[in-house]
Every structure is written in structure tokens, then in C-alpha cells.
Design a protein around this motif. Structure first.
Motif, PDB file in Angstrom:
ATOM      1  N   GLY A  39      43.474 -10.884  22.538  1.00 18.41           N
ATOM      2  CA  GLY A  39      43.184 -11.986  21.822  1.00 18.41           C
ATOM      3  C   GLY A  39      44.367 -11.965  20.048  1.00 18.41           C
ATOM      4  N   HIS A  40      42.679 -10.551  19.257  1.00 14.99           N
ATOM      5  CA  HIS A  40      42.880 -10.185  18.412  1.00 14.99           C
ATOM      6  C   HIS A  40      44.706  -9.363  18.426  1.00 14.99           C
ATOM      7  CE1 HIS A  40      39.694 -11.833  16.510  1.00 14.99           C
ATOM      8  NE2 HIS A  40      38.614 -11.373  16.829  1.00 14.99           N
ATOM      9  N   THR A  41      44.936  -9.473  17.208  1.00 14.32           N
ATOM     10  CA  THR A  41      45.694  -8.448  17.198  1.00 14.32           C
ATOM     11  C   THR A  41      46.422  -7.019  15.934  1.00 14.32           C
ATOM     12  OG1 THR A  41      46.886 -10.076  15.298  1.00 14.32           O
ATOM     13  CG2 THR A  41      47.974 -10.675  17.628  1.00 14.32           C
ATOM     14  N   GLU A  42      45.127  -7.639  14.987  1.00 13.64           N
ATOM     15  CA  GLU A  42      44.097  -5.961  14.732  1.00 13.64           C
ATOM     16  C   GLU A  42      43.505  -5.176  15.313  1.00 13.64           C
ATOM     17  OE1 GLU A  42      45.366  -3.106  12.863  1.00 13.64           O
ATOM     18  OE2 GLU A  42      47.696  -4.165  12.123  1.00 13.64           O
ATOM     19  N   PHE A  43      42.672  -4.168  14.799  1.00 11.93           N
ATOM     20  CA  PHE A  43      41.138  -3.933  15.574  1.00 11.93           C
ATOM     21  C   PHE A  43      40.198  -4.658  15.120  1.00 11.93           C
ATOM     22  CE2 PHE A  43      41.654  -3.403  10.249  1.00 11.93           C
ATOM     23  CZ  PHE A  43      40.808  -2.960   9.675  1.00 11.93           C
ATOM     24  N   VAL A  44      39.863  -4.831  15.878  1.00  9.66           N
ATOM     25  CA  VAL A  44      38.010  -5.777  15.497  1.00  9.66           C
ATOM     26  C   VAL A  44      37.327  -4.858  15.152  1.00  9.66           C
ATOM     27  CG1 VAL A  44      36.920  -7.271  16.769  1.00  9.66           C
ATOM     28  CG2 VAL A  44      39.081  -6.527  18.185  1.00  9.66           C
ATOM     29  N   SER A  45      36.392  -5.814  13.706  1.00  9.85           N
ATOM     30  CA  SER A  45      36.010  -4.710  13.282  1.00  9.85           C
ATOM     31  C   SER A  45      34.113  -5.615  13.820  1.00  9.85           C
ATOM     32  CB  SER A  45      36.266  -5.648  11.964  1.00  9.85           C
ATOM     33  OG  SER A  45      36.346  -6.372  11.402  1.00  9.85           O
ATOM     34  N   CYS A  46      33.850  -6.685  13.756  1.00  6.61           N
ATOM     35  CA  CYS A  46      32.571  -7.117  13.674  1.00  6.61           C
ATOM     36  C   CYS A  46      32.775  -8.695  14.957  1.00  6.61           C
ATOM     37  CB  CYS A  46      32.062  -7.490  12.864  1.00  6.61           C
ATOM     38  SG  CYS A  46      33.384  -8.267  11.674  1.00  6.61           S
ATOM     39  N   LEU A  47      31.128  -8.080  15.917  1.00  8.73           N
ATOM     40  CA  LEU A  47      30.650  -9.129  16.719  1.00  8.73           C
ATOM     41  C   LEU A  47      29.603  -9.763  16.318  1.00  8.73           C
ATOM     42  CD1 LEU A  47      31.189  -7.075  19.193  1.00  8.73           C
ATOM     43  CD2 LEU A  47      33.285  -8.539  19.353  1.00  8.73           C
ATOM     44  N   ALA A  48      29.304 -11.021  16.951  1.00  7.25           N
ATOM     45  CA  ALA A  48      28.084 -11.899  16.364  1.00  7.25           C
ATOM     46  C   ALA A  48      27.888 -12.102  17.749  1.00  7.25           C
ATOM     47  CB  ALA A  48      27.756 -12.634  15.264  1.00  7.25           C
ATOM     48  N   PHE A  49      26.569 -13.285  17.623  1.00  5.94           N
ATOM     49  CA  PHE A  49      26.423 -14.157  18.567  1.00  5.94           C
ATOM     50  C   PHE A  49      25.817 -15.479  18.208  1.00  5.94           C
ATOM     51  CE2 PHE A  49      26.488 -10.560  21.262  1.00  5.94           C
ATOM     52  CZ  PHE A  49      27.416 -11.058  22.009  1.00  5.94           C
ATOM     53  N   VAL A  50      26.970 -16.553  18.851  1.00  8.24           N
ATOM     54  CA  VAL A  50      25.991 -17.899  18.480  1.00  8.24           C
ATOM     55  C   VAL A  50      25.609 -18.391  19.355  1.00  8.24           C
ATOM     56  CG1 VAL A  50      27.702 -18.451  16.184  1.00  8.24           C
ATOM     57  CG2 VAL A  50      28.689 -18.955  18.598  1.00  8.24           C
ATOM     58  N   CYS A  51      24.468 -18.918  19.680  1.00  9.73           N
ATOM     59  CA  CYS A  51      23.920 -20.449  20.418  1.00  9.73           C
ATOM     60  C   CYS A  51      22.507 -20.609  20.119  1.00  9.73           C
ATOM     61  CB  CYS A  51      23.024 -19.187  21.742  1.00  9.73           C
ATOM     62  SG  CYS A  51      22.161 -17.157  20.836  1.00  9.73           S
ATOM     63  N   SER A  97      37.916  -9.235  12.602  1.00  5.61           N
ATOM     64  CA  SER A  97      38.842  -8.420  13.200  1.00  5.61           C
ATOM     65  C   SER A  97      40.405  -8.563  11.788  1.00  5.61           C
ATOM     66  CB  SER A  97      39.920  -8.849  13.963  1.00  5.61           C
ATOM     67  OG  SER A  97      41.613  -8.385  13.963  1.00  5.61           O
ATOM     68  N   GLY A  98      41.171  -7.231  11.451  1.00  7.49           N
ATOM     69  CA  GLY A  98      42.302  -6.757  10.667  1.00  7.49           C
ATOM     70  C   GLY A  98      43.135  -7.607  10.999  1.00  7.49           C
ATOM     71  N   ASP A  99      43.453  -8.915  11.517  1.00  6.15           N
ATOM     72  CA  ASP A  99      44.206 -10.015  11.886  1.00  6.15           C
ATOM     73  C   ASP A  99      44.096 -10.855  10.890  1.00  6.15           C
ATOM     74  OD1 ASP A  99      43.010 -10.955  13.535  1.00  6.15           O
ATOM     75  OD2 ASP A  99      43.599 -10.585  15.065  1.00  6.15           O
ATOM     76  N   SER A 100      42.793 -10.834  10.192  1.00  4.30           N
ATOM     77  CA  SER A 100      42.264 -11.722   9.458  1.00  4.30           C
ATOM     78  C   SER A 100      42.065 -13.224  10.142  1.00  4.30           C
ATOM     79  CB  SER A 100      43.132 -11.982   8.228  1.00  4.30           C
ATOM     80  OG  SER A 100      43.956 -13.417   8.429  1.00  4.30           O
TER      81      SER A 100
END
Lengths: 427, 254
Positions: free
Chosen positions: A197-209, A222-225
Motif C-alpha cells: 500500500g505504501h508508495t515509497e520506501f518503508v522506513s519503520c515498523l511497530a506494533f500496537v496491541c 514510509s517515505g510517502d509521508s
């Protein structure tokens, strides 16, 4: 040709600028900062700087992380070494050699496996049970490759909260969710899903639980802001929050292009997501409603007295503090070599997102106080002029590293002329 | 109009098919370089209507359930696709090719075939893409029934082995795109590459070899050597080919 060389030289210098990283021990016993090849650790429990019993790294550190149980710490980067430290003694218990520069690290939730990803998209695993107290650190081991993104820089590497999956994000806008097998040394072949779904580089990941959703949801920056919320098991996109637009709306001057997300941090067992955005002075807080599966902006905490744009953020699971660092190495502006500035935000808690009371702590009120700042920043007060130059340098290095280069037709022809195979033919 | 006539001059006057000499391209293309052609963000955004206009054109509501089931990776000049089109008229298939001129040729060839044979060849199309990078952008999990890798670039040098289209890592992605029971077909005239592809597939936990009886019963196997331009060339020169044909199997429970 002269011109060409200069061009490439400039680019190399800028990509060598490494943004400072921060990692907080899960029960806030210590906090670590990496800037350039320098690893700095402060023991918060005893209020003392930590002396590392190792030579450390010889080139920029790109990733640092504590294990979920706090017993291990991993640092890695451009010197192609992954160092695994025991946090009780801060002895480097293991050196792992990588063939390429390392871009991300992760430790399995049970603390048994260390994974690292390189700039060519390969993820390696190391079984930490293989080392003992007697293993001399001079012995350099190798990781076992388990999966690969085809020739794309892996920007983020995470284990899912239940430990079943290993999740990798890359500069080609892909997020891959792979089953982390019992015997991971045979490779991780079963892909659970792709989150696309992102249209630019993905820069970071995290989880919510939270207790209701212990398996959790994935958030990605992502770089797609945008920050996106995913059901990572199926790969379905649940919500998209265009934080670039929201940040610009809040207070920023008109900025050309997109504002990439640089880092994300979530509260354990809660619904708050802290978002560091390029060019945003301060931090944005998003609320994540897990039952409605959406993301919304709670507020922007601005840190105005300095041009403070965090390069990395982190938190402990036991304290309601968000640790932020802004910094870069190899700046070489006038006599300032590098910059590290720590700020701590209180009120980063699991409570109801609607009533978040946050406060940027004064230096003297931070855990560890001025001694912590002295250790991690290298000095107490940081020159004001360093901030804007560091922000610019970090921005350029991120762009050079992750955004695809577009060459004009003339430039492409010019580069083709320098091709080795054709030159040889002519001879 | 002027544009139209220049396009038509690249086509044969008698058959209406495009002529290859106007679509010359390098035999190799670097799969590692950054791509700047458009790629669907996700499989749901793949434009079925423009690729299969007669099937998806007006009756979107009734036909939107259909998905691509065969993928010819590195389809070259499209010989296999064209043979499969009539053998499996109800199956949607796509050729994927990295070289833009070659893709252009296949596109024109399919259009000419559709014009010359009304009602036929509506189920095949071609797309310019780097399938080593973008398979998940085109296909959902378990969507494909067959994948073809015919006469891929051998990339002899060891340092270029990572450019090979069959590798353990890429097989993970192909296994993701293939349904359980789906079949992967590989063939080459380069012995070294044939062994490489076979050993990658043999050692992969999610693939098993077809039995010789199954190979005999599969009508597609014969096409691997006869339908493709490369296969015909090898046959003309009396060369030997090396096949590896494997089935996607379910992953044992964890």
C-alpha cells in the motif's frame, strides 16, 4: 569525467552521515545512543556511565536494540559487524560477521535468536544458544541466511508480538510477513502475507496491541509521508493516516515534496503511536483505536526552542516516557563534528489517547539528569546552529540512501559510455 | 493518423503480425537496477480491464471474480503464451518481461492475433515488469496455478548468480503466489543452469517433483520445447534441454 567524479563523491559523503539512534532498556535500566561509530550507554539504575569492554565499531552504527527480556543488546552497521552484548556486564559476548553493511537488527521474543538484515535484502539468523561464557569474543561467527528481499535495502526488521512471524520492510515499499520457523536455521520459506500500500520506501515498523488484541496490529511509516495500520496476518490495509499533510497543517512552512516518517514508537499495551517526521520539529502522537481499526492524530508536541527533529525514538515498557534523540555523525560544519541531543517526553502512557497530558522534560528532570546527558550527548549544551545543519544532513543522507535515483537521458548515456564491457571491446 | 501508419509499417502486410526486426533488444537486462516503470501497488489494483478488454470490458460485475492463473516469467517473444491461449481458452494468463521492446512486440502480436482471430487470444496479455522484484504486486497468495520459467538468462559468473530467476529465496515468493498443487515449469539448454534450478527446487520444502507419469500426462510439458522461440532454436541446432517441473505442496504444520 571530472564532474562525474565530484558528483559521486558528494553523494558518498552525504550517505556516510548516520542519523543517531536511541534504544531504551525494556525496564529502563539503561539507555543507549549510537552516533557514527560511537556507542554510548548510561546505566539509569545506578546513575553511571557504562564502560564498554570492547573496541566497539569502526564505522557508522545503523541499528541498536535491546532484547525483550533486557539481557542482550545488539549493535550493527556499516563496519559489517554485528555485536551482541550481555547487558549485565556490557561485555561483547559475540561478534558476527556480515558480508554486507547491516541495516536492521531484531531479537526473537524468547531472546534465543538474533536476526540482522543487510543492504542487499538478505536476513540472517544467529542462534545465541551456541555461545557460552568461555567463547572468546575474538572468534567471529557468521549468520545463516534465512530469507531475502530481492536486492532491496531492508529498512526495518521486527518479530510479531506472539513471535510467530518475522516482518521485514524494504525501500521498494514492501512489507513482508514470514513465518519464523521452529528451526529457523533451515530458512524461513513460508510467506504469510505481504502488506502492500505504501508508495515509497518503508522506513519503520511497530506494533500496537492490548489485552483485547494480544496478537496486535502492525503500524508502518514510509517515505510517502503516511503511517498505515495493517492486519499483518492477512496483509490487509486497515487505515492510512497522511501525517505529512497533518504536520504541514499544524505549523510547518510549505515544504517541497513529501515528508518521510523517520521513526515510530508505540506504548506497550496501549493505543498511542509516536511518530518522528522529517522536518517536523517535535513529535506527532497518533491514537490507534484497535476496535475501530483506525489511526487519528492526537496532537503534535512541538519542541520549538531548538530546531529539534528527532532522528530516533524509543521507550521502556515500564515507564511512561518517550526518549528522543536528534543527531548525526560526520557533520564537519565549522568545528562541530557531530550532534547528539536527547529530549524526554513524559505522559507517553497507555491511558486513554483522548486525554494525553505530555510534557517535554527539562534537562535536570530527565532520568539520570545531567550526568546522563553528559554521557550520551558528549556535552551538556549543544550549539544552536548545529541543529539545522544536522537536520539538513540527515534529510539528504536519507534521500540518497532510500529514494530511487532518476537519471536524465543524457546522464544515462554518459554513464553507459563508462561501461567496462564496452570499453574492453574497443581495445 | 500519421502515428498509426508508422506503427503499422512495423507489421507484416500479409499476416498483420508485428515483425521482430523492428523490436530488436539486448539479450540481457540487469534485474538488479532500479525500475522506473509503473507497478501496481497491490494485486487488487492490477488493471484487468485494459489487459483483457473483452472479458472485463462491459460485464465487470459478472466477470470480476476471474483472476490470472498462469504466469510466464520472462515470456520473451510470447510463443508459449500464444500456444497456451488456445489450449486453455478459459484461463487468464500473463507474460512478464523486463525488456521493454520485447514487451512491446508481444503486446502488438497479441493485438494482431485478436484482430485476426475474433474471440480468440482474449485471455492472454503481457506486462513489462521485473518479476524478481514485483511478483507480490501482481498476484495474491495462492492465486497462480502454473508458473513458467523457460530458457532464463543463465548468468554464468558466480558473482551474478543472484541475478538468476530461480533461487531458494525467490522460490519462497513463487511458493507464495502459487496455489497448493500449482506447478512450476523450468527448462533451459544450459546444463549448469538446469542443475542449479533442479537443485534449488529439490531442496525447497514447499516443492516436490512431478512423477514421470504425471509429466507424460501433462500436455503443457511438450509445449516447453516446441512453443517457444528459444526452444525451437535449440531443437534446430540439435541441442539438449534440461527440465525441472515441480509441484507446490503444503507446508507441514508447525
Amino acid at each position: 569525467m571530472e564532474d562525474q567524479n565530484m558528483d559521486d563523491g558528494d553523494q558518498n559523503r552525504e550517505t556516510e552521515i548516520a542519523p543517531a539512534q536511541i534504544a531504551v532498556h525494556p525496564s529502563q535500566e539503561s539507555v543507549s545512543v549510537a552516533v557514527g561509530s560511537d556507542l554510548r550507554v548510561f546505566n539509569l539504575r545506578e546513575g553511571l556511565p557504562v564502560k564498554l569492554s570492547d573496541d566497539g565499531h569502526s564505522d557508522s552504527i545503523r541499528a541498536i536494540r535491546y532484547a525483550a527480556n533486557g539481557k542482550l543488546f545488539v549493535s550493527a552497521g556499516d563496519d559489517k559487524l554485528v555485536k551482541i552484548w550481555a547487558t549485565d556486564s556490557w561485555r561483547c559476548v559475540y561478534n558476527v560477521a556480515s558480508e554486507k553493511r547491516v541495516s536492521a537488527v531484531a531479537i526473537s521474543n524468547d531472546g534465543l535468536f538474533v536476526c540482522f538484515a543487510d543492504k542487499f535484502g538478505v536476513v540472517y539468523v544467529v542462534d545465541t544458544r551456541a555461545f557460552t561464557e568461555e567463547t572468546p569474543t575474538s572468534i567471529i561467527k557468521k549468520g545463516v541466511p534465512i530469507l531475502s528481499h530481492y536486492c532491496s535495502i531492508i529498512t526495518s526488521l521486527e518479530f510479531s508480538p506472539d513471535g510467530r512471524f518475522i516482518i521485514t520492510a524494504d525501500r521498494d515499499s514492501k512489507i513482508r510477513v514470514t513465518v519464523f520457523p521452529q528451526n529457523s536455521l533451515n530458512g524461513a520459506h513460508e510467506i504469510q502475507s505481504f502488506c502492500l500500500g505504501h508508495t515509497e520506501f518503508v522506513s519503520c515498523l511497530a506494533f500496537v496491541c492490548n489485552q483485547e488484541y494480544p496478537q496486535g496490529f502492525l503500524v508502518s511509516g514510509s517515505g510517502d509521508s503516511t503511517v498505515r495500520l495493517w492486519d499483518f496476518s492477512s496483509g490487509s490495509l486497515l487505515d492510512t493516516c497522511d501525517v505529512g499533510a497533518e504536520a504541514a497543517f499544524a505549523d510547518r512552512k510549505e515544504e517541497e515534496g513529501l515528508l518521510p516518517i523517520t521513526d515510530l514508537c508505540t506504548v506497550q499495551d496501549g493505543s498511542l503511536v509516536a511518530v518522528a517526521i522529517q522536518s517536523l520539529t517535535g513529535i506527532m502522537l497518533l491514537g490507534c483505536d484497535l476496535s475501530k481499526r483506525n489511526l487519528s492524530v492526537v496532537k503534535v508536541v512541538s519542541i520549538a526552542e531548538e530546531t529539534y527533529i528527532p532522528t530516533s525514538i524509543g521507550s521502556a515498557s515500564t515507564a511512561e516516557l518517550l526518549w528522543m534523540v536528534m543527531g548525526a555523525s560526520s557533520l564537519n560544519i565549522s568545528d562541530i563534528k557531530s550532534l547528539v541531543r536527547i529530549r524526554v517526553l513524559s505522559g507517553f502512557s497507555k491511558c486513554n489517547a483522548a486525554s494525553v497530558e505530555t510534557l517535554v522534560l527539562e534537562d535536570k528532570d530527565t532520568p539520570g539528569g545531567e550526568q546522563m546527558l553528559q554521557t550520551l550527548q558528549g556535552k551538556l549544551s549543544v550549539e544552536k546552529e548545529a541543529f539545522s545543519s544536522a537536520a539538513e544532513a540527515v534529510k539528504n543522507s536519507m534521500r540518497n540512501l532510500l529514494i530511487k535515483k532518476q537519471y536524465s537521458a543524457e546522464r544515462r548515456d554518459f554513464r553507459k559510455r563508462g561501461r567496462n564491457d564496452i570499453k574492453n571491446k574497443a581495445k | 493518423m500519421g502515428h498509426e501508419s508508422t506503427v503499422m509499417s512495423t507489421h507484416s502486410k500479409s499476416t498483420g503480425l508485428p515483425r521482430k526486426r523492428f523490436y530488436r533488444a539486448r539479450a540481457h537486462s540487469n534485474p538488479l537496477s532500479d525500475s522506473h516503470f509503473p507497478v501496481p501497488i497491490a494485486p487488487s489494483q492490477f488493471d484487468y480491464a485494459s489487459h483483457y478488454p473483452q472479458i472485463f470490458g462491459e460485464t465487470v460485475e459478472t466477470s470480476c471474480q476471474r483472476k490470472i492463473e498462469f504466469a510466464d516469467i520472462g515470456c520473451g517473444f510470447g510463443g508459449l503464451l500464444i500456444s497456451l491461449a488456445t489450449l486453455f481458452p478459459e484461463t487468464l494468463m500473463i507474460g512478464m518481461e523486463l525488456r521493454d521492446k520485447v514487451t512491446e512486440y508481444v503486446k502488438e502480436r497479441i493485438l494482431a492475433l485478436r484482430t485476426g482471430n475474433p474471440g480468440q487470444y482474449q485471455n492472454i496479455s503481457v506486462v513489462r515488469t521485473n518479476s524478481m522484484k514485483y511478483i507480490p504486486n501482481y498476484f495474491e497468495k495462492g492465486q497462480l496455478k502454473k508458473m513458467f520459467f523457460l530458457f532464463p538468462d543463465p548468468h554464468f559468473k558466480e558473482k551474478n548468480h543472484r541475478r538468476r530467476v530461480i533461487s531458494t529465496y525467490l522460490l519462497d515468493e513463487y511458493a507464495y503466489a502459487l496455489a497448493v498443487g500449482g506447478i512450476i515449469y523450468t527448462i533451459t539448454d544450459v546444463e549448469e543452469l538446469g542443475e542449479w534450478m533442479k537443485s534449488c527446487l529439490e531442496s525447497h520444502p514447499m516443492f516436490e517433483a512431478l512423477t514421470s507419469q504425471e509429466l507424460e500426462d501433462d500436455p503443457v510439458v511438450k509445449l516447453l520445447t516446441t512453443a517457444t522461440e528459444e526452444g525451437q532454436k535449440v531443437a534446430r541446432n540439435g541441442g539438449k534441454t534440461y527440465q525441472a517441473i515441480f509441484r507446490r505442496i503444503a507446508q507441514p504444520a508447525h
